[in-house]
Enzyme design. Structure first.
Site, PDB file in Angstrom:
ATOM      1  N   LYS A 281       0.628  48.088 -15.868  1.00  0.00           N
ATOM      2  CA  LYS A 281       0.820  47.940 -17.422  1.00  0.00           C
ATOM      3  C   LYS A 281       1.809  46.538 -17.584  1.00  0.00           C
ATOM      4  O   LYS A 281       2.862  46.419 -17.247  1.00  0.00           O
ATOM      5  CB  LYS A 281       1.566  49.318 -18.291  1.00  0.00           C
ATOM      6  CG  LYS A 281       0.404  49.348 -18.190  1.00  0.00           C
ATOM      7  CD  LYS A 281       0.245  50.969 -19.243  1.00  0.00           C
ATOM      8  CE  LYS A 281      -0.727  51.261 -20.218  1.00  0.00           C
ATOM      9  NZ  LYS A 281      -0.363  52.351 -20.962  1.00  0.00           N
ATOM     10  N   GLU A 366      -4.457  68.947 -25.697  1.00  0.00           N
ATOM     11  CA  GLU A 366      -4.152  69.251 -26.502  1.00  0.00           C
ATOM     12  C   GLU A 366      -4.781  70.809 -26.686  1.00  0.00           C
ATOM     13  O   GLU A 366      -4.154  71.335 -27.395  1.00  0.00           O
ATOM     14  CB  GLU A 366      -5.482  68.061 -27.412  1.00  0.00           C
ATOM     15  CG  GLU A 366      -4.105  67.004 -28.042  1.00  0.00           C
ATOM     16  CD  GLU A 366      -5.252  65.726 -27.178  1.00  0.00           C
ATOM     17  OE1 GLU A 366      -4.811  64.169 -27.193  1.00  0.00           O
ATOM     18  OE2 GLU A 366      -5.883  66.061 -26.342  1.00  0.00           O
ATOM     19  N   ARG A 394      -8.687  67.446 -31.866  1.00  0.00           N
ATOM     20  CA  ARG A 394      -9.084  67.777 -30.671  1.00  0.00           C
ATOM     21  C   ARG A 394      -9.114  69.042 -30.410  1.00  0.00           C
ATOM     22  O   ARG A 394      -9.943  70.048 -29.062  1.00  0.00           O
ATOM     23  CB  ARG A 394      -8.990  66.831 -29.169  1.00  0.00           C
ATOM     24  CG  ARG A 394      -9.379  65.723 -29.500  1.00  0.00           C
ATOM     25  CD  ARG A 394      -8.639  64.577 -28.684  1.00  0.00           C
ATOM     26  NE  ARG A 394     -10.083  64.386 -28.027  1.00  0.00           N
ATOM     27  CZ  ARG A 394      -9.791  64.037 -26.043  1.00  0.00           C
ATOM     28  NH1 ARG A 394      -8.521  63.540 -25.948  1.00  0.00           N
ATOM     29  NH2 ARG A 394     -10.945  63.491 -25.555  1.00  0.00           N
TER      30      ARG A 394
END
Length: 619
Positions: A281, A366, A394
C-alpha cells in the site's frame, strides 16, 4: 500527463507496449493518481499499491467481455484511467465527475457496483454460473483484498465456490491492510503463505542472475517446477486445496510480467483458482507507504510533505468519542470496545494502545461484532460497538435478533452518520435512524455537541437497554466539556431557544436550526428551537405541549437539584387559603379590578409559513 499514458485510450493499447514501457507507464499513472488525489482527496494508498496489478489484469484479460469484479472498489483508479476515463479523471469525487468506486452506469468496464467489502466472490460466482448456463466462454475475475476475506460473506462464497467448482479466477491482493492493519487467523495464515517480502525478493534476484548465465532459462523453468512441487508438498496453500480451489503464488504484485504469467496459467484451469499477489500500500509515495492508514481515505494534501492542504482546527467527533470512552472505561472496568476493522477511523486507536485487553477488532465482520457483543452483555460486561453508520446496516438481523429481542445492554456508536461527502451512494449514513427506531427496546440518541456526546455515552451504558449514539463525519464545535459525567433523563429533550413557533432539531442539526431561528427573527418570525436529543423515545410532553412541557420539566429539574431542607418543614397551605382561589378567571389577588390577559398556548408552526420563510418551495 505522461507521453505513454497519452497513447492509452483503451486496455487493448497496453499490448503494444514493451516491458520497459509498461514500467514507465506505471510511474506515469502513479503520478496522475497522486496529483489528482492531492487536489480532490480520495483513496490514495490502496490505489498506489494496485497499479501493476491492474495493468496485468487488462493485459491478460479481455474486458469488458471478461468480467473483472473489484471487491470494495476503492482501488479502481488505475482501472478507470485505462478504460477510457483518463480525460475525466481530474473530476474524481467531484460533483458531476467520476465516482471513487466502480459504477456500471459510468462504464461498461465496471462489471459490478461496489463500495462495501467482501461482496466480490459471491457476485463473481453468480456471474460464472450464469455464463456456464448460457454456454459462454469468457473469464470471470474477482479481485479481493486479504482484509475482505475476514468478512463472513466472503467465507460463505468460498464455501460454495469450492462446492460448485465453477471456472473462476480469484486474485488475492495481499497487502496486510484494510482500513486498519488486518487482524485474525486469516491474516496470520496469508502472512505465512508469503513468508514476508523476503521470499519474493530472493526469488526475483535468483531469476535475474540466472538470466545472465548459459542455460539460465532452462534452470529457471526447472526451478519453477521444483518450487511448485515444494509448495504443493510442504507449503500451505492446503486450506484452499482442501476447499477445492487451486492455489498459485505468492506472486510479486509489482511485477507486471510475473502477474501476467500467473494469470495466463490460471486461465488454463477448468475450475476455481486463487492467485495470491503481494503488494505494498502506498508504493511510490513515501508518506503513504509509511502511514497507509492515514492515506486510506485522505483529504486534499501537499504532495511535498503529505500534510493536509487545509488544516481544520479542533478534534473530530471520532477522536472526541475515543477520548471520552477512555475516560469512561477508567471509571468502569466492565466497559469493552469493539470495532470491525475501523479502529483508526472510529477514534479507538488510542483506546487500543492504553487498554489493549479491553479492545477487540474483529476484522470486516460487522455481523460477528454485534453477536459477539451480545454474548459479552449476557455475561455482565458493557460492550461498546463502534462502526460506521453505512456498515452497521450489514448487521441488521443481528441487531434485531441477537441484541434487541433479548433487550441486552449493548451501546452502538455510529460514526459517519448522515450525509458523507465525496464517497458516493454506498457510504452515506442516512439509513440508521430508520432501521434503529423500529428495533424493539432500542434507544436512539444524537448529541448536539461534544459535551452532550460524552453524557450520552455515559447514559447509554446506564440505561440497561440497547442504545445507540450517532454523530457525523465532522469536527466538534469546541464547547467546554463538563468535568462530571451524568445520566440524561431518558427521552427528555432540551429547549435551547424560546419563541412562539417551534422547531425540533436532532444532533448536529441543532446548530443550523439556531442559525435559521436567528435569521427568521429578522423577518419577525419568533422560532423556538428544541434539541430533541432522543430520536427514540420521543419527548411526548414537549411535542404535544411545548411550553407547558418545558415548564413542568424545569420544575422537576429544580426540585431534583434543590438541597434537602434542614429543620422543621412548614406544612402545606390549605387549599382554601391559596392565593387566587375563588377569583374570576384572569384576576389575581391584590389587583381585584384588573384582569391579567391569558397568554395564548404555543401552537405548532405552520409548515407553509416556515417553508416560505426558509426559502423552500411548497409542494
Amino acid at each position: 500527463m505522461g507521453k505513454i499514458l497519452d497513447a492509452i485510450r483503451e486496455p487493448a493499447d497496453l499490448r503494444k507496449l514493451t516491458p520497459e514501457e509498461l514500467s514507465d507507464l506505471a510511474l506515469e499513472i502513479r503520478a496522475l493518481i497522486l496529483e489528482t488525489v492531492a487536489k480532490n482527496g480520495g483513496h490514495l494508498a490502496s490505489n498506489l499499491g494496485a497499479v501493476e496489478l491492474t495493468l496485468a489484469l487488462h493485459l491478460a484479460f479481455d474486458a469488458p467481455r471478461d468480467k473483472i469484479v473489484w471487491d470494495v472498489g476503492h482501488q479502481c483508479y488505475t482501472h478507470k484511467i485505462l478504460t477510457g476515463r483518463k480525460d475525466r479523471f481530474a473530476g474524481l469525487r467531484r460533483c458531476g465527475g467520476l465516482l471513487g468506486f466502480p459504477c456500471r452506469e459510468e462504464s461498461e468496464y465496471d462489471a459490478y457496483n461496489t463500495g462495501h467489502a467482501s461482496t466480490a466472490l459471491s457476485a463473481a460466482l453468480g456471474m460464472a454460473v450464469a455464463r456456464d448456463k448460457r454456454g459462454e466462454k469468457h473469464h470471470v475475475v474477482a479481485v479481493v483484498g486479504d482484509g475482505s476475506l475476514t468478512g463472513g460473506v466472503a467465507l460463505e462464497a468460498l464455501n460454495q465456490i469450492g462446492h460448485l467448482r465453477e471456472r473462476l479466477i480469484i486474485v488475492l491482493n495481499f497487502n496486510e491492510m484494510s482500513i486498519s492493519i488486518n487482524v485474525g487467523a486469516w491474516s496470520k495464515y496469508f502472512s505465512y503463505l508469503v513468508s514476508g517480502q523476503r521470499y519474493i525478493r530472493m526469488k526475483d534476484q535468483a531469476k535475474s542472475i540466472l538470466k545472465r548465465v548459459p542455460l539460465g532459462g532452462a534452470m529457471i523453468k526447472g526451478g519453477r517446477a521444483m518450487e511448485e512441487l515444494v509448495k504443493k508438498t510442504l507449503f500451505p496453500g492446503l486450506v484452499f486445496k482442501e476447499l477445492g480451489i487451486r492455489y498459485i503464488g505468492p506472486v510479486h504484485g509489482h511485477n507486471a510480467q510475473s502477474l501476467v504469467e500467473a494469470f495466463e496459467t490460471a486461465k488454463t484451469y477448468d475450475g476455481p483458482v486463487l492467485i495470491q499477489c503481494v503488494t505494498q500500500k502506498g508504493k511510490g509515495y513515501p508518506p503513504a507507504r509509511m502511514h497507509p492508514e492515514k492515506f486510506h481515505g485522505a483529504g486534499p494534501f501537499q504532495v511535498s510533505t503529505g500534510e493536509p492542504l487545509q488544516r481544520e482546527w479542533g478534534p473530530s467527533y471520532s477522536s472526541l468519542f475515543g477520548d471520552a470512552l477512555i475516560r469512561i472505561a477508567k471509571k468502569d472496568d466492565k466497559v469493552l470496545a469493539i470495532t470491525a476493522a475501523m479502529g483508526e477511523g472510529t477514534g479507538l486507536r488510542e483506546f487500543s494502545e492504553k487498554l489493549p485487553d479491553r479492545f477487540f477488532d474483529v476484522g470486516i465482520a460487522e455481523q460477528h461484532a454485534v453477536t459477539f457483543a451480545s454474548g459479552l452483555a449476557l455475561a455482565g460486561f458493557k460492550p461498546v460497538v463502534a462502526i460506521y453508520s453505512t456498515f452497521l446496516q450489514r448487521a441488521y438481523d443481528q441487531l434485531y435478533h441477537d441484541v434487541c429481542l433479548m433487550d441486552l445492554p449493548v451501546l452502538f456508536v455510529l460514526d459517519r452518520a448522515g450525509v458523507v461527502p465525496d464517497d458516493g451512494p454506498t457510504h452515506q449514513g442516512v439509513n440508521d435512524i430508520a432501521y434503529m427506531r423500529h428495533m424493539p427496546n432500542m434507544i436512539v440518541m444524537a448529541p448536539k455537541d461534544e459535551n452532550e456526546l460524552q453524557h450520552m455515552l455515559w447514559s447509554g451504558l446506564h440505561y440497561g437497554h440497547p442504545a445507540s449514539v450517532r454523530f457525523p463525519k465532522a469536527k466538534g464545535l469546541g464547547v467546554p466539556l463538563d468535568g462530571e459525567l451524568r445520566v440524561l433523563p431518558l427521552g427528555m429533550s432540551e429547549l435551547v431557544r424560546d419563541g412562539r413557533d417551534l422547531l425540533f432539531a436532532v444532533g448536529h442539526m441543532v446548530g443550523p436550526a439556531l442559525e435559521a431561528a436567528r435569521e427568521l427573527e429578522k423577518d419577525g418570525i419568533s422560532l423556538a428551537v428544541v434539541n430533541a436529543r432522543f430520536v427514540k423515545p420521543l419527548d411526548r410532553d414537549m411535542i404535544l405541549d411545548p411550553r407547558g412541557g418545558h415548564r413542568r420539566r424545569r420544575r422537576r429539574e429544580c426540585r431534583a437539584r434543590a438541597p434537602r431542607p434542614r429543620g422543621p418543614v412548614r406544612p402545606p397551605v390549605p387549599v382554601a387559603r391559596r392565593a387566587g382561589r375563588g377569583l374570576p378567571a384572569g384576576q389575581v389577588r391584590g389587583d381585584p379590578g384588573r384582569a391579567r390577559p391569558r397568554r395564548p398556548r404555543t401552537r405548532p408552526a405552520d409548515p407553509g409559513v416556515l417553508s416560505e420563510a426558509l426559502g423552500l418551495r411548497r409542494r
